[in-house]
Design an enzyme around this catalytic site. Sequence first.
Site, mmCIF file in Angstrom:
data_model
loop_
_atom_site.group_PDB
_atom_site.id
_atom_site.type_symbol
_atom_site.label_atom_id
_atom_site.label_comp_id
_atom_site.label_asym_id
_atom_site.label_seq_id
_atom_site.Cartn_x
_atom_site.Cartn_y
_atom_site.Cartn_z
ATOM 1 N N GLU A 39 -0.810 -3.561 -3.164
ATOM 2 C CA GLU A 39 -1.227 -3.435 -1.771
ATOM 3 C C GLU A 39 -2.400 -4.356 -1.472
ATOM 4 O OE1 GLU A 39 -2.043 0.648 -0.915
ATOM 5 O OE2 GLU A 39 0.017 1.291 -1.268
ATOM 6 N N SER A 74 -9.702 1.562 1.157
ATOM 7 C CA SER A 74 -9.686 0.393 0.277
ATOM 8 C C SER A 74 -8.836 -0.736 0.864
ATOM 9 C CB SER A 74 -9.191 0.766 -1.120
ATOM 10 O OG SER A 74 -7.829 1.131 -1.112
ATOM 11 N N HIS A 93 3.531 1.312 3.003
ATOM 12 C CA HIS A 93 3.949 2.559 2.362
ATOM 13 C C HIS A 93 4.070 2.325 0.857
ATOM 14 C CE1 HIS A 93 5.729 6.564 2.270
ATOM 15 N NE2 HIS A 93 6.568 6.094 1.367
ATOM 16 N N ASN A 102 2.652 -0.913 9.185
ATOM 17 C CA ASN A 102 2.195 0.086 8.216
ATOM 18 C C ASN A 102 2.565 -0.372 6.807
ATOM 19 O OD1 ASN A 102 1.154 2.657 7.344
ATOM 20 N ND2 ASN A 102 3.251 3.343 7.060
ATOM 21 N N ASP A 147 8.225 6.236 8.593
ATOM 22 C CA ASP A 147 8.662 5.293 7.552
ATOM 23 C C ASP A 147 10.064 4.741 7.758
ATOM 24 O OD1 ASP A 147 6.219 5.856 6.240
ATOM 25 O OD2 ASP A 147 7.112 7.585 5.232
#
Length: 201
Positions: free
Chosen positions: A182, A22, A112, A110, A153
């Site tokens: 997001e 998505s 998270h 990235n 992370d």
Amino acid sequence: MKLSLKVNQASKIVLFASGSGSNALRLCQYFENNSKVQITSLFCNNANAGVIEKVKPFGIKTVIFSKVQLESGEVLEKLKNISPEMIVLAGFLLKLPGEIVSHFSRKIVNIHPSLLPKYGGKGMYGHHVHQAVKNSGDNKTGLTIHYVDQHYDSGAIIFQKSVDISPNDTPQDIAQKVLKLEHYYYASVIHALMEDLPYDW
């Protein structure tokens, strides 16, 4: 505040994803008509991942690879041939080898689904994160966009956004709230990085 990655026109993004895609779809939609930024490839370690079908309408080349190919250096060689200005992880579940991270230092980003450093690290992804947030009794969570380094992370944080949660929220409710963030912010932050744009969100 200003982000600091300066690139030339027709800058290339490579996506890495493992699942439904998505966020990858949102990124493709966002950059579809951008003449300065082009998503050229999707690298995926799961031949059955939903993300593969999602990116097809955008004419993006898909590269399927195995964990062995990732760790052997084969994927790094393919990335060197593409020479992307940025590698964007969008639900990619494997740890990138140190050789890739070093070669593309501060060019791998990235997202998270928590406010790092809370609820990060090995095994903390997707529903595991949202369940941990629920179990903690926290009254807010959010997203973190960060550079990728040699550890899970722990790379430098680029952007964070929080959202309130209530005691009645289930992990699924929390997940939906974070996913909405997001989809709203990830592409915009990547755009700011790629074109050295200011932002004040």
